[in-house]
Design an enzyme around this catalytic site. Structure first.
Site, PDB file in Angstrom:
ATOM      1  N   GLU A  33     -50.306 -11.829  12.562  1.00  0.00           N
ATOM      2  CA  GLU A  33     -48.677 -10.899  13.710  1.00  0.00           C
ATOM      3  C   GLU A  33     -47.537 -11.728  13.715  1.00  0.00           C
ATOM      4  OE1 GLU A  33     -47.206  -9.686  16.637  1.00  0.00           O
ATOM      5  OE2 GLU A  33     -48.921  -8.918  15.686  1.00  0.00           O
ATOM      6  N   ARG A 105     -52.614  -3.335  29.760  1.00  0.00           N
ATOM      7  CA  ARG A 105     -52.899  -2.890  28.131  1.00  0.00           C
ATOM      8  C   ARG A 105     -53.107  -4.788  27.684  1.00  0.00           C
ATOM      9  NH1 ARG A 105     -49.738  -0.069  24.382  1.00  0.00           N
ATOM     10  NH2 ARG A 105     -49.933  -1.104  22.611  1.00  0.00           N
ATOM     11  N   TYR A 208     -50.853   4.571  38.136  1.00  0.00           N
ATOM     12  CA  TYR A 208     -51.705   4.772  38.210  1.00  0.00           C
ATOM     13  C   TYR A 208     -53.096   3.563  38.625  1.00  0.00           C
ATOM     14  CZ  TYR A 208     -51.520   4.126  33.319  1.00  0.00           C
ATOM     15  OH  TYR A 208     -50.969   3.832  31.867  1.00  0.00           O
ATOM     16  N   ASP A 286     -49.377   3.750  15.138  1.00  0.00           N
ATOM     17  CA  ASP A 286     -48.240   4.393  14.962  1.00  0.00           C
ATOM     18  C   ASP A 286     -47.886   4.408  13.777  1.00  0.00           C
ATOM     19  OD1 ASP A 286     -48.190   4.565  17.561  1.00  0.00           O
ATOM     20  OD2 ASP A 286     -47.727   3.473  18.483  1.00  0.00           O
TER      21      ASP A 286
END
Length: 388
Positions: A33, A105, A208, A286
């Site tokens: 990462e 998230r 939401y 993605d």
């Protein structure tokens, strides 16, 4: 032959999912990462039943619910210039084995990261990959010049993927003429457990609840002629958001007025990668198929990809990569086409076309709500963990 080791580039949703799934099958996995910490911007996600099937298989659904995930009861379409609902997709009609969650998230990423560590995945932070080299034993080069090899290298490194470039060359995304703001605000309007799409000419607002209903996630999309950068976390002045939605009133207005620190990004359309795997390098999420956010499927597709790729590698080693690509491509392309079709429906101007479209939606949700939900069986009813 089963693989013994793998490198995953990217500690996002898809990367952590595939890393955990592989490690639990006995593979030694290292996740690289580029950031110095696993962190996510304050944004929400809709985890539909097809994505939740993967989290359930990994034993993570209960953990996610414990962190305040909200069970969705409906997806509601509203017109910005009149009261009442245009249409309502009743999620309580889903089979008992299926659920639709609204999650933060950061909570999902942290849940996946914890599971990865528990499975003995090695998380290497601050490790930026500069290039990837497919081959009999694929390799990669880090920003400091050091090289690493593994039996399989998995590119879960997003829209600017080095792995995608290695397999396909550079692509040419184009600006769609739409920008989106993201923000979370306190639930000052008693927003219920539903995803609300407030539609207006050339713009729409999605809202939401998150974290046991204490927060509301906002995604506001506007059509515009001027180009905007592609990215997830570019800060913007909330006055720009309020000006773009100055014709909105009621609950939508209150939520927009509460925004303090929105992020803005330009929506660009990338082609689905023509090659997802070759010579020990594979793509997911993605990196393989960037998706516009008009069907709330980006995270769900990444979870599906992660589980499918791990299963293929466990069953057939690197020989399973071609089967993974062949199985995933048709579904992903169908989802992307459906997302692209949704955008214009949300942005209709007042007139005969909008009247007819809204009337058809209203009639369908009132007269045949079960059939309306059934139109999504191909999407929500799909369970990748039961494939093959």
């Amino acid at each position: 032959m089963a693989i013994r080791n793998a490198i995953v580039i990217g500690a996002g949703i898809g990367g952590l999912c595939v890393a955990t799934a592989l490690a639990r099958r006995g593979v030694a996995v290292t996740v690289l990462e580029r950031a110095d910490a696993i962190r996510e911007v304050g944004a929400g996600l809709q985890i539909s039943p097809n994505g939740l099937a993967v989290l359930r298989d990994l034993g993570l659904e209960r953990r996610l619910r414990a962190r305040g995930a909200v069970q969705g009861e409906a997806v509601v379409l509203k017109a910005h210039d009149r009261g009442g609902d245009v249409a309502r997709l009743d999620l309580t009609r889903l089979p008992q084995t299926q659920s639709y969650l609204f999650v933060h998230r950061a909570d999902l990423v942290d849940t996946l990261a914890t599971a990865a560590r528990e499975a003995n995945v090695t998380l290497s932070l601050g490790s930026a990959v500069s290039s990837v080299e497919p081959g009999q034993t694929p390799a990669l080069t880090l920003g400091d010049g050091s090289r690493l090899r593994a039996e399989v290298i998995i590119g879960a490194d997003g829209i600017h993927s080095r792995s995608r470039v290695a397999l396909n060359g550079a692509d040419a995304p184009f600006f769609t003429g739409q920008v989106a703001w993201r923000a979370t605000v306190p639930n000052i309007v008693d927003h219920g457990p539903e995803a609300c799409v407030t539609m207006g000419p050339r713009r729409h607002l999605v809202s939401y609840p998150l974290r046991d209903g204490k927060l509301v996630n906002l995604v506001a999309v506007e059509e515009r002629d001027d180009w905007a950068d592609e990215g997830w976390s570019l800060p913007d002045d909330p006055a720009h958001l309020r000006a773009a939605f100055d014709s909105y009133g009621g609950r939508a207005r209150a939520l927009i007025d509460a925004v303090e620190a929105p992020t803005l990004w330009g929506l660009h359309r990338h082609p689905v990668a023509s090659c997802w795997q070759q010579d020990g390098v594979a793509l997911l999420g993605d990196a393989a198929h960037p998706t516009l956010p008009f069907l709330a499927q980006g995270a769900n597709l990444a979870l599906e990809d992660g589980w499918a790729l791990a299963a293929a590698l466990a069953a057939r080693g690197t020989d399973g990569l071609a089967a993974y690509e062949a199985a995933r491509q048709p579904r992903v392309r169908r989802v992307i086409r459906a997302a692209e079709r949704n955008a214009w429906r949300y942005h209709l101007r007042p007139g005969p076309l909008r009247f007819a479209a809204h009337r058809a939606l209203a009639l369908g949700s009132r007269v045949a709500p079960g059939r309306m939900l059934g139109a999504f069986d191909w999407l929500y009813g799909y369970d990748v963990t039961r494939e093959g």
